[in-house]
Design a protein around this motif. Sequence first.
Motif, PDB file in Angstrom:
ATOM      1  N   MET A 444      -1.147  -0.363 -22.952  1.00  0.00           N
ATOM      2  CA  MET A 444      -1.361   0.633 -24.005  1.00  0.00           C
ATOM      3  C   MET A 444      -2.456   0.143 -24.941  1.00  0.00           C
ATOM      4  SD  MET A 444       2.294   2.267 -25.144  1.00  0.00           S
ATOM      5  CE  MET A 444       2.774   0.902 -26.200  1.00  0.00           C
ATOM      6  N   GLY A 445      -3.203   1.090 -25.504  1.00  0.00           N
ATOM      7  CA  GLY A 445      -4.231   0.760 -26.479  1.00  0.00           C
ATOM      8  C   GLY A 445      -4.527   1.940 -27.377  1.00  0.00           C
ATOM      9  N   LEU A 446      -4.840   1.665 -28.643  1.00  0.00           N
ATOM     10  CA  LEU A 446      -5.128   2.710 -29.628  1.00  0.00           C
ATOM     11  C   LEU A 446      -6.628   2.876 -29.804  1.00  0.00           C
ATOM     12  CD1 LEU A 446      -2.505   1.839 -32.385  1.00  0.00           C
ATOM     13  CD2 LEU A 446      -2.655   4.037 -31.191  1.00  0.00           C
ATOM     14  N   SER A 447      -7.052   4.127 -30.052  1.00  0.00           N
ATOM     15  CA  SER A 447      -8.445   4.368 -30.410  1.00  0.00           C
ATOM     16  C   SER A 447      -8.706   3.799 -31.804  1.00  0.00           C
ATOM     17  CB  SER A 447      -8.738   5.862 -30.386  1.00  0.00           C
ATOM     18  OG  SER A 447      -7.931   6.555 -31.325  1.00  0.00           O
ATOM     19  N   PRO A 448      -9.969   3.537 -32.159  1.00  0.00           N
ATOM     20  CA  PRO A 448     -10.249   2.935 -33.471  1.00  0.00           C
ATOM     21  C   PRO A 448      -9.705   3.730 -34.647  1.00  0.00           C
ATOM     22  CG  PRO A 448     -12.184   2.805 -32.071  1.00  0.00           C
ATOM     23  CD  PRO A 448     -11.189   3.652 -31.336  1.00  0.00           C
ATOM     24  N   ASP A 449      -9.618   5.066 -34.516  1.00  0.00           N
ATOM     25  CA  ASP A 449      -9.104   5.882 -35.616  1.00  0.00           C
ATOM     26  C   ASP A 449      -7.588   6.045 -35.550  1.00  0.00           C
ATOM     27  OD1 ASP A 449      -9.058   7.454 -33.348  1.00  0.00           O
ATOM     28  OD2 ASP A 449      -9.516   9.304 -34.411  1.00  0.00           O
ATOM     29  N   HIS A 450      -6.930   5.445 -34.543  1.00  0.00           N
ATOM     30  CA  HIS A 450      -5.469   5.491 -34.373  1.00  0.00           C
ATOM     31  C   HIS A 450      -4.953   6.896 -34.082  1.00  0.00           C
ATOM     32  CE1 HIS A 450      -4.213   1.364 -36.192  1.00  0.00           C
ATOM     33  NE2 HIS A 450      -5.334   1.285 -35.496  1.00  0.00           N
ATOM     34  N   ARG A 451      -5.824   7.803 -33.683  1.00  0.00           N
ATOM     35  CA  ARG A 451      -5.324   9.138 -33.348  1.00  0.00           C
ATOM     36  C   ARG A 451      -4.881   9.226 -31.888  1.00  0.00           C
ATOM     37  NH1 ARG A 451      -7.778  15.231 -34.308  1.00  0.00           N
ATOM     38  NH2 ARG A 451      -6.354  16.248 -32.860  1.00  0.00           N
ATOM     39  N   TYR A 452      -5.556   8.513 -31.012  1.00  0.00           N
ATOM     40  CA  TYR A 452      -5.275   8.641 -29.586  1.00  0.00           C
ATOM     41  C   TYR A 452      -4.686   7.351 -29.029  1.00  0.00           C
ATOM     42  CZ  TYR A 452      -8.065  12.838 -30.025  1.00  0.00           C
ATOM     43  OH  TYR A 452      -8.532  14.059 -30.417  1.00  0.00           O
ATOM     44  N   LEU A 453      -3.640   7.508 -28.219  1.00  0.00           N
ATOM     45  CA  LEU A 453      -3.012   6.390 -27.532  1.00  0.00           C
ATOM     46  C   LEU A 453      -3.373   6.483 -26.055  1.00  0.00           C
ATOM     47  CD1 LEU A 453      -0.970   3.984 -27.587  1.00  0.00           C
ATOM     48  CD2 LEU A 453       0.805   5.663 -27.020  1.00  0.00           C
ATOM     49  N   TYR A 454      -3.951   5.423 -25.533  1.00  0.00           N
ATOM     50  CA  TYR A 454      -4.297   5.347 -24.110  1.00  0.00           C
ATOM     51  C   TYR A 454      -3.251   4.506 -23.399  1.00  0.00           C
ATOM     52  CZ  TYR A 454      -8.841   7.431 -25.126  1.00  0.00           C
ATOM     53  OH  TYR A 454      -9.837   8.295 -25.508  1.00  0.00           O
ATOM     54  N   VAL A 455      -2.742   5.019 -22.285  1.00  0.00           N
ATOM     55  CA  VAL A 455      -1.612   4.384 -21.601  1.00  0.00           C
ATOM     56  C   VAL A 455      -1.934   4.185 -20.128  1.00  0.00           C
ATOM     57  CG1 VAL A 455       0.846   4.560 -21.055  1.00  0.00           C
ATOM     58  CG2 VAL A 455      -0.019   5.526 -23.200  1.00  0.00           C
ATOM     59  N   ASN A 456      -1.911   2.932 -19.673  1.00  0.00           N
ATOM     60  CA  ASN A 456      -2.009   2.622 -18.248  1.00  0.00           C
ATOM     61  C   ASN A 456      -0.629   2.777 -17.617  1.00  0.00           C
ATOM     62  OD1 ASN A 456      -4.662   1.997 -17.548  1.00  0.00           O
ATOM     63  ND2 ASN A 456      -4.504  -0.130 -18.210  1.00  0.00           N
ATOM     64  N   SER A 457      -0.523   3.523 -16.531  1.00  0.00           N
ATOM     65  CA  SER A 457       0.764   3.646 -15.848  1.00  0.00           C
ATOM     66  C   SER A 457       0.541   3.782 -14.351  1.00  0.00           C
ATOM     67  CB  SER A 457       1.562   4.853 -16.363  1.00  0.00           C
ATOM     68  OG  SER A 457       1.050   6.061 -15.825  1.00  0.00           O
ATOM     69  N   ARG A 458       1.571   3.435 -13.600  1.00  0.00           N
ATOM     70  CA  ARG A 458       1.574   3.605 -12.150  1.00  0.00           C
ATOM     71  C   ARG A 458       2.674   4.608 -11.824  1.00  0.00           C
ATOM     72  NH1 ARG A 458       1.556  -2.328  -9.638  1.00  0.00           N
ATOM     73  NH2 ARG A 458       1.506  -1.069  -7.717  1.00  0.00           N
ATOM     74  N   ALA A 459       2.274   5.741 -11.307  1.00  0.00           N
ATOM     75  CA  ALA A 459       3.152   6.904 -11.219  1.00  0.00           C
ATOM     76  C   ALA A 459       4.258   6.718 -10.186  1.00  0.00           C
ATOM     77  CB  ALA A 459       2.336   8.141 -10.879  1.00  0.00           C
ATOM     78  N   TRP A 460       5.393   7.349 -10.468  1.00  0.00           N
ATOM     79  CA  TRP A 460       6.466   7.502  -9.489  1.00  0.00           C
ATOM     80  C   TRP A 460       6.160   8.709  -8.597  1.00  0.00           C
ATOM     81  CZ3 TRP A 460      10.704   7.257 -13.817  1.00  0.00           C
ATOM     82  CH2 TRP A 460      10.906   5.925 -14.185  1.00  0.00           C
ATOM     83  N   PRO A 461       6.771   8.780  -7.430  1.00  0.00           N
ATOM     84  CA  PRO A 461       6.581   9.969  -6.583  1.00  0.00           C
ATOM     85  C   PRO A 461       7.071  11.225  -7.305  1.00  0.00           C
ATOM     86  CG  PRO A 461       7.579   8.171  -5.324  1.00  0.00           C
ATOM     87  CD  PRO A 461       7.594   7.746  -6.762  1.00  0.00           C
ATOM     88  N   ALA A 462       6.379  12.322  -7.089  1.00  0.00           N
ATOM     89  CA  ALA A 462       6.767  13.587  -7.714  1.00  0.00           C
ATOM     90  C   ALA A 462       8.160  13.997  -7.264  1.00  0.00           C
ATOM     91  CB  ALA A 462       5.763  14.679  -7.351  1.00  0.00           C
ATOM     92  N   GLY A 463       8.982  14.410  -8.228  1.00  0.00           N
ATOM     93  CA  GLY A 463      10.316  14.901  -7.922  1.00  0.00           C
ATOM     94  C   GLY A 463      11.337  13.836  -7.589  1.00  0.00           C
ATOM     95  N   CYS A 464      10.999  12.574  -7.786  1.00  0.00           N
ATOM     96  CA  CYS A 464      11.950  11.505  -7.439  1.00  0.00           C
ATOM     97  C   CYS A 464      13.155  11.528  -8.380  1.00  0.00           C
ATOM     98  CB  CYS A 464      11.267  10.143  -7.493  1.00  0.00           C
ATOM     99  SG  CYS A 464      10.758   9.650  -9.155  1.00  0.00           S
TER     100      CYS A 464
END
Length: 575
Positions: A444-464
């Motif tokens: 996770m990381g915040l933009s310099p203005d703290h408005r946007y949160l960026y999130v790294n994730s590895r997705a689960w299968p759809a509908g699991c």
Amino acid sequence: MDWGPVLPDSLVLEIFLRLPHEAVLRAGLTCRQWLAVSRDEFLWRELFYNYYRIPRCVPRHPAAVSWCREFKRLFDCIPCVEVQTLREHTDQVLHLAFSHRGHRFSSCSKDCTVKLWDTQRPDGNIAVEHSCSMRQFNWGYTQFSQFNADDSLLLVSGVYLGPHPSSSGEIAVLSLENYTLLSRVRNKPYDVFGCWLNETHLISGNLHWIGNMTSCSVLWLNKAFQDIESENVNVVKRLFKIQNINASTIRTVMVAHCRRHDNPDLVLDYEAQSQAQRQKNQLKQQQQPLLFDLGTSGSEEEDEEDEEEEEMSHTEERYHNVTTPRHPNAGFSTLDHVLQNRQNVDTRELQIETQVAKMMGRARTKAPDSRLTEPCEDGEEEEKTYLLFTTGSLTYSPHQIGIKRIKPDQMTTCGPVLGEERSSEEFFDSLDHVIDIHGHIIGMGLSPDHRYLYVNSRAWPAGCVISDPMSPPPIAEEIDLHVIDLKSLREERRSLRAHRAFTPNDECFFIFLDVSRDFVASGAEDKHGYIWDRHYNICLARLAHDDVVNSVAFSPADQELLLSASDDSTIKIKV
């Protein structure tokens, strides 16, 4: 001299539209007519969208003055040229952090040192300014660091060394005036990491098991140092006490100061941009942001017994007199308790425990703060501060982002050590909001203005469907980089994708990312770092290493200076 008939501008433009941008620039040197056509805004608009393969619904960056200059910005201003490689670390480099002024940065490593680097040397090279080993405090390695707001103190987070896998860690605070150690704070699990709340107070965590699959996370506010004249004043205070179910825990805490929302460094909301354009010139192409899965249940708290003694022991251990396999990010060692108990407890009993914990949690949890997304009175938003962290409700893998508002009276350690008064029925604090990512969160990381949160994730299968908390779904090799607007609490547009990871759920580790005014960068397990443009949502560069890239960091003073750290024990400087 008679050069013959001149081609019409429209025909020259049609020809230029079929050429690559390099050929257009060369052709513009031929004559005045071709030079004028080569600077045509419509031409560069078409070249821009075609070359970068950007959807036409995406408007030009609001700060751009022309399509030609915008093309040049994305082509020439990306920090992707390696100018220096730092080899002072002797093991994997796990994390990088710049000071707020950009005059120095810190690095953490499996060699158990935290190093400070000077970026403003007269010769232009970056060099070690100070190195501190944490072995003397029985640390296994350093994993994270952060400068406080005025760059006078450095928070360093580490993992304890032990004969068996341990989830325990510690936070140390270093003075950057004379490099002395000011305090040490217990931190459990270690992948809470810790963070600064303000210039003099930091947040740490503690974890207490209250069942086979149920635990309680306590988040503490700690004063970074104790003044001689205030030796009778509290140095710690409990912020929140949150119940976890299904073997989940709170991890990766960070603070967002929403007072900066009024002057965002970059507006990502295409709908808002389109509305503004419509008011001006009836232009209307817009892209509707996607609503994200928000809720106040699921990852909220449940039951536990009040354990005041352990909280007081935290206070007693708060201050100390002071004159290689990678650990997975999931804090998997915290599950030793669960794994051992599961050998003696059948699945049905564990399911009953979870149901009872949910019932008790609903009865014993304070109501969430309904004002989180409500419109504010004039000036009130200046005071809003949010605590963000990863959590879960279905399995031990962190798959949700919890949001908790920190009130003004919680900003210092003044008052009762155990925090604000609560009724005997209210054991736990609720989460004000939960954002479900539907995958394993690895950064996770915040933009310099703290408005946007960026999130790294590895997705689960759809509908699991998760039937066993100890058996989360398989995770994708592709890493999704989600963009969440903390003002509206919804995801903006589609997620970014280019980087990859290969480790399974129980070995998955944190990939740190960083955000500048215009760019976002992330490491990856495929031996590369990646840079995207925040506005256009496109990948602009790949940064090569010889092993996993764990962390990247932009200089806050110059976003065209980028660092990348890797398991190959090096830090690379890109401009």
